[in-house]
Write a protein that holds these residues in place. Structure first.
Motif, PDB file in Angstrom:
ATOM      1  N   ARG A 174      -8.879  -8.256  -4.164  1.00 22.10           N
ATOM      2  CA  ARG A 174      -8.143  -7.358  -3.081  1.00 22.10           C
ATOM      3  C   ARG A 174      -9.169  -7.311  -1.857  1.00 22.10           C
ATOM      4  NH1 ARG A 174      -7.083  -1.516  -5.069  1.00 22.10           N
ATOM      5  NH2 ARG A 174      -9.316  -1.543  -5.252  1.00 22.10           N
ATOM      6  N   CYS A 175      -8.488  -7.113  -0.742  1.00 26.84           N
ATOM      7  CA  CYS A 175      -9.074  -6.973   0.661  1.00 26.84           C
ATOM      8  C   CYS A 175      -8.021  -6.205   1.489  1.00 26.84           C
ATOM      9  CB  CYS A 175      -9.325  -8.266   1.146  1.00 26.84           C
ATOM     10  SG  CYS A 175      -7.965  -9.547   1.642  1.00 26.84           S
ATOM     11  N   THR A 176      -8.535  -6.098   2.584  1.00 29.90           N
ATOM     12  CA  THR A 176      -7.668  -5.461   3.525  1.00 29.90           C
ATOM     13  C   THR A 176      -6.840  -6.594   4.260  1.00 29.90           C
ATOM     14  OG1 THR A 176      -9.139  -5.977   5.576  1.00 29.90           O
ATOM     15  CG2 THR A 176      -9.591  -4.048   4.279  1.00 29.90           C
ATOM     16  N   ASN A 191       0.112 -13.687  -1.629  1.00 31.80           N
ATOM     17  CA  ASN A 191      -0.139 -12.977  -3.027  1.00 31.80           C
ATOM     18  C   ASN A 191      -1.085 -13.962  -3.795  1.00 31.80           C
ATOM     19  OD1 ASN A 191       1.524 -10.589  -3.179  1.00 31.80           O
ATOM     20  ND2 ASN A 191       3.231 -12.142  -2.918  1.00 31.80           N
ATOM     21  N   LEU A 192      -0.994 -15.100  -3.712  1.00 33.57           N
ATOM     22  CA  LEU A 192      -1.810 -16.047  -4.472  1.00 33.57           C
ATOM     23  C   LEU A 192      -3.479 -15.737  -4.051  1.00 33.57           C
ATOM     24  CD1 LEU A 192      -2.249 -18.347  -6.511  1.00 33.57           C
ATOM     25  CD2 LEU A 192      -1.825 -20.131  -4.702  1.00 33.57           C
ATOM     26  N   PHE A 193      -3.479 -15.740  -2.584  1.00 39.80           N
ATOM     27  CA  PHE A 193      -4.746 -15.622  -2.248  1.00 39.80           C
ATOM     28  C   PHE A 193      -5.621 -14.303  -2.616  1.00 39.80           C
ATOM     29  CE2 PHE A 193      -6.671 -18.107   1.438  1.00 39.80           C
ATOM     30  CZ  PHE A 193      -5.966 -19.218   1.017  1.00 39.80           C
ATOM     31  N   GLY A 205      -2.590  -8.388  -4.987  1.00 37.54           N
ATOM     32  CA  GLY A 205      -1.553  -9.452  -5.015  1.00 37.54           C
ATOM     33  C   GLY A 205      -0.456  -8.995  -6.173  1.00 37.54           C
ATOM     34  N   THR A 206       0.742  -9.494  -5.987  1.00 38.34           N
ATOM     35  CA  THR A 206       1.716  -9.260  -7.088  1.00 38.34           C
ATOM     36  C   THR A 206       2.078 -10.766  -7.700  1.00 38.34           C
ATOM     37  OG1 THR A 206       3.555  -9.648  -5.459  1.00 38.34           O
ATOM     38  CG2 THR A 206       2.931  -7.486  -5.573  1.00 38.34           C
ATOM     39  N   PRO A 217       2.323  -7.907  -0.849  1.00 40.41           N
ATOM     40  CA  PRO A 217       1.617  -7.219  -1.680  1.00 40.41           C
ATOM     41  C   PRO A 217       1.660  -6.014  -1.782  1.00 40.41           C
ATOM     42  CG  PRO A 217       0.396  -8.600   0.157  1.00 40.41           C
ATOM     43  CD  PRO A 217       1.814  -8.576   0.312  1.00 40.41           C
ATOM     44  N   ARG A 218       1.035  -5.166  -2.640  1.00 47.10           N
ATOM     45  CA  ARG A 218       1.096  -3.774  -2.912  1.00 47.10           C
ATOM     46  C   ARG A 218      -0.142  -3.199  -2.422  1.00 47.10           C
ATOM     47  NH1 ARG A 218       1.768  -5.050  -8.448  1.00 47.10           N
ATOM     48  NH2 ARG A 218      -0.204  -4.805  -8.817  1.00 47.10           N
ATOM     49  N   PHE A 219       0.303  -2.271  -1.427  1.00 47.82           N
ATOM     50  CA  PHE A 219      -0.614  -1.446  -0.738  1.00 47.82           C
ATOM     51  C   PHE A 219      -1.168  -0.283  -1.223  1.00 47.82           C
ATOM     52  CE2 PHE A 219      -1.506   1.735   2.923  1.00 47.82           C
ATOM     53  CZ  PHE A 219      -2.625   0.694   3.291  1.00 47.82           C
TER      54      PHE A 219
END
Length: 420
Positions: A387-389, A379-381, A371-372, A360-362
């Motif tokens: 977005r989440c930590t 990424n699907l989640f 997610g990308t 993922p992108r941070f």
């Protein structure tokens, strides 16, 4: 695949602060690791083992000799946990001296993203596991035991996979070769396998097949080899977060142990009971050593597990599924890994472009992951639930892993007597 960026030979690709650090003379003493995160690991482990021992010593009527062997194995596995916890910091200093480290990609742009994190600590877990598993033979197997040959063949395959995993960590083997490596590691097991090569046909399909039991011969051994390849690589590609590789192994190992105890308690066939006891003997030390590794690898990670660990854990679980004769159940426990593999196929087989790290992108400002479009469950989640930590994302994925294992138990209960 761990959450890392290995050091590059090109100075321009390394952050200036890291380059300046590397330009200095090496320190005689590497920095010490953060203490293990026992506050998270021990309560969860204690709750599981209380349930496990309740099933073994209270719930089911299990032969005293079998209970004794399980108790000895559990005691030795606890010793493996203590030894692994003590050895990981020692090994971390050695790998740092040999420049075997990585940078956490999911913390890039923050001070934590420039810290050298010791890599390939799965080698410690693999060695401790093998020592305990080999010593256990003294307490359980005699020289003429029917299970001794397959037990040693299983350990040989696991040892071979640890070696190949460590070679991959050091030499950075191409992805195409990674698909082949488990096939070589599974050879000792396949050559020593003396069990049946038959499968029980599901009852709804008997009328179409014309038989209740079908002997597959060499096709069955081919299937075992493919299962070993899948298990090792599926854990390796369902990765990229602190604690995810070791965490999913812990969840699957716990489910396998409960399944084995339930099957022993429900059967009166000594051979069937021994097959599942055999599985317990190999999975218990896997669970405890993985817990030791998880205590250092949980967010924020002090060490990276490396491909050494993912290959080792996958091969160990494949071995117990094969020799315990419950490969179908094992694949249900691996449901998230199956979904992740199927979702990844277009990129793995180069149908669409596949970057080296499908992470993922941070966002260093917020500390959240986005997610990308890469085809991974991670990424699907993020795309499905927002977005989440990194820590919260890992917890969500491990909960999904646990729910998949519970689904497997429910399906076995519902379909019992109808499916097989």
């Amino acid at each position: 695949m761990a959450t890392r960026r290995k050091p590059s030979s090109k100075p321009s690709e390394i952050p200036p602060e890291v380059r300046s650090e590397e330009a200095r003379p090496p320190h005689t003493d590497a920095p010490s690791l953060a203490p293990p995160k026992f506050g998270i690991i021990i309560p969860v482990a204690a709750a599981f083992f209380l349930s496990f021992f309740y099933l073994v010593f209270v719930k089911y009527r299990i032969e005293p000799d079998l209970r004794r062997s399980i108790a000895i194995n559990a005691a030795m596995s606890f010793g493996a946990f203590v030894l692994a916890v003590r050895m990981i910091p020692v090994a971390a200093r050695y790998v740092l001296r040999r420049n075997l480290y990585g940078f956490d990609i999911n913390k890039k742009g923050t001070p934590q993203g420039t810290i050298k994190v010791p890599e390939s600590l799965g080698i410690v877990i693999g060695i401790v596991y093998l020592v305990i598993a080999i010593l256990f033979q003294h307490f359980n197997f005699t020289s003429d035991s029917n299970w001794l040959v397959e037990y040693n063949a299983a350990l040989a395959s696991i040892c071979f996979m640890i070696l190949l995993g460590f070679v991959d960590d050091v030499l950075d083997v191409p992805w195409r070769a990674k698909l082949v490596l488990p096939s070589f590691a599974a050879l000792p097991l396949l050559m020593a396998y003396a069990g049946h090569t038959t499968i029980i046909i599901p009852k709804p399909l008997i009328q179409y097949v014309g038989a209740a039991v079908l002997d597959l011969g060499w096709i069955y051994k081919l299937y075992m080899g493919m299962l070993a390849v899948f298990c090792t690589n599926s854990i390796n590609i369902h990765a990229g977060l602190n604690g995810l590789e070791a965490g999913q192994t812990v969840v699957i190992s716990a489910a396998v142990l409960i399944h084995n105890v339930m099957q022993i308690g429900a059967s009166t066939d000594p051979e069937y009971q021994q097959a599942h006891a055999f599985s317990i003997y190999l999975v218990l030390p896997l669970l405890t050593t993985s817990l030791a590794l998880l205590s250092y690898n949980w967010y924020p990670s002090s060490v990276f597990v490396g491909d050494t660990y993912t290959y080792f854990a996958g091969m160990a679980l494949a071995v117990v599924g094969i020799l315990g004769h419950y490969s179908e159940t094992l694949l249900l426990f691996f449901l998230p890994q199956v979904l992740n593999f199927l979702y990844s196929c277009p990129q793995l087989f180069k149908i669409i472009p596949c970057p080296r790290h499908r992470l993922p992108r941070f966002d260093p400002q917020t500390g959240l992951l986005t997610g990308t479009k890469d085809g991974t469950l991670v990424n699907l989640f993020l795309r499905l639930f927002g977005r989440c930590t990194e820590q919260m994302l890992c917890i969500r994925l491990l909960i999904f892993q646990a729910l998949s294992c519970l689904l497997c138990f429910w399906l076995r209960h519902v379909l019992a007597g109808w499916y097989k």
